[in-house]
Design a protein around this motif. Structure first.
Motif, short mmCIF file in Angstrom:
data_model
loop_
_atom_site.label_atom_id
_atom_site.label_comp_id
_atom_site.label_asym_id
_atom_site.label_seq_id
_atom_site.Cartn_x
_atom_site.Cartn_y
_atom_site.Cartn_z
N ARG A 1 13.75 -2.24 13.94
CA ARG A 1 13.63 -3.70 13.92
C ARG A 1 12.40 -4.07 13.09
O ARG A 1 11.29 -3.59 13.33
CB ARG A 1 13.53 -4.26 15.33
N THR A 2 12.63 -4.91 12.10
CA THR A 2 11.56 -5.35 11.22
C THR A 2 11.58 -6.87 11.09
O THR A 2 12.62 -7.51 11.27
CB THR A 2 11.70 -4.75 9.80
N LEU B 1 19.42 -8.36 15.17
CA LEU B 1 18.33 -7.46 15.56
C LEU B 1 18.15 -7.46 17.07
O LEU B 1 17.90 -6.42 17.69
CB LEU B 1 17.03 -7.89 14.88
N LEU C 1 11.08 -10.94 19.10
CA LEU C 1 11.43 -9.53 19.20
C LEU C 1 10.42 -8.78 20.04
O LEU C 1 10.78 -7.89 20.83
CB LEU C 1 11.52 -8.92 17.80
N PRO D 1 8.34 -5.23 16.64
CA PRO D 1 9.02 -4.81 15.42
C PRO D 1 7.98 -4.46 14.36
O PRO D 1 6.80 -4.79 14.50
CB PRO D 1 9.80 -6.07 15.02
#
Length: 383
Positions: free
Chosen positions: A113-114, A142, A318, A325
């Motif tokens: 995950r970015t 994501l 996130l 991430p």
């Protein structure tokens, strides 16, 4: 979460490249056109299966090569994952996870995950609705990889329905087309589209307070940002300021019925034009600042702060799921004034891994001086 290893084969300017990375801040410094962004783009591609610079895969393959390979190893909760993606323009891409072949490339989504921010992302604020839909959909996927299948199903239905409408438009002047098949595709579009719209609406509701908080921390002036989701099924005229869905309505059944009703209303015009005019492919994320539309109203500095706020809010969302991430900042600091540079650095410095590119070291705030690589003519050296 952090990326520990990156290997490229025939990707962009790199015939071969191999990097070892660590948690914390890593910077890639070098003149423009030397290959810094290619490295960061490859990591983002391993996470999202898309590039922030181009809409197709062909430019990702080095000139003269038939395919490109991206390998990225990541650690999350002390678990190592190895992602391998083979990019084949004009043919199906292939993917492996931990050396096992995946039945579908999209099955790799969610492993890494970015959150990536680059100058191109100013289009989130100033560009077409498609940029904002992509932002929402990639973040949805994501967080919940099942939305990759939802998106794929919707795109398949939309393609089939558009083909049918185009055919009907071509024959409508000579004979009355049989619309029974179109009724079936209307149902499919309403069903798949409702799931996607519901996911987007829920996501916008979660993002709204995070964007307001991030903007207050980044901007050097006042202003309250607001996000609203424009649902094309609410009004027949997409340009209408009233064409905004109920921001709390995430009931899939209710949304599906709303889509069916809108498709019934739009059918005469769709048959005339031969294209689908209703559905999540026509929706938008409306961005305002102090009740004024950001596009066309906000200054350059406000637009940058807004775009950064959207990406930092995605990072925080996130992170709230349980792990950071990887945060990627591609040539961002050269576009910001000194005050915004420092505020951004303070905001991100505690992330588990931050990957930054810059043309010159002077563009980097002192808070983001970590491991450094020098990139020059396709070579990457640790300094």
């Amino acid at each position: 979460m952090y990326v520990s290893h990156l290997q490229l084969v025939d990707y962009r300017s790199y015939a071969a490249a191999r990097l070892e990375l660590a948690p914390g801040v890593t910077t890639f410094v070098g003149s423009n056109g030397q290959g810094k962004t290619n490295l960061l783009e490859a990591i983002g591609y391993a996470a999202t299966l898309s590039s922030h610079r181009v809409s197709t895969d062909a430019p990702l393959v080095r000139r003269g090569a038939e395919r490109a390979v991206v390998r990225a190893a990541s650690f999350a909760d002390e678990r190592r994952s190895l992602i391998e993606i083979e990019i084949n323009p004009g043919r199906a891409n292939r993917a492996r996870l931990n050396r096992s072949v995946l039945p579908r490339v999209r099955d790799v989504l969610g492993t890494l995950r970015t959150v990536l921010f680059a100058p191109e992302d100013l289009a989130l604020v100033k560009g077409d609705p498609g940029e904002r839909r992509k932002y929402l959909d990639e973040l949805l996927t994501l967080r919940a990889p099942r939305f990759a299948a939802v998106r794929a199903d919707y795109e398949r239905v939309l393609k089939q329905r558009n083909a049918l409408l185009k055919t009907a438009a071509q024959v409508s002047g000579r004979a009355r087309p049989d619309l029974s098949t179109l009724d079936v595709w209307d149902g499919h579009l309403a069903e798949t589209g409702a799931a996607l719209v519901a996911g987007r609406l829920g996501l916008v509701a979660e993002l709204r307070p995070l964007v307001a908080k991030a903007y207050a921390q980044l901007a050097d002036s006042g202003g309250f940002p607001e996000l609203r989701y424009r649902d094309s099924s609410v009004a027949e005229a997409p340009e209408s300021t009233e064409a905004v869905g109920d921001q709390g309505d995430t009931d899939v059944t209710a949304i599906a019925q709303r889509l069916r009703d809108a498709l019934d209303r739009a059918r005469p015009e769709e048959l005339r034009r031969g294209v689908s005019l209703v559905g999540p492919h026509r929706d938008d994320l409306l961005l305002s600042l102090d009740e004024f539309a950001v596009k066309g109203y906000a200054s350059q500095g406000e637009s940058w702060s807004y775009g950064l706020s959207l990406k930092l809010s995605a990072f925080e969302l996130l992170r709230a799921d349980g792990e950071d991430p990887v945060l990627i900042l591609d040539d961002v600091f050269s576009e910001l004034d000194a005050a915004r540079r420092q505020r951004l650095a303070q905001h991100v410095r505690d992330a588990e891994q931050v990957l930054v590119s810059a043309a010159v070291p002077e563009d980097l705030p002192s808070d983001l001086r970590g491991e450094r690589y020098q990139v020059s003519e396709g070579t990457v050296e640790h300094v």
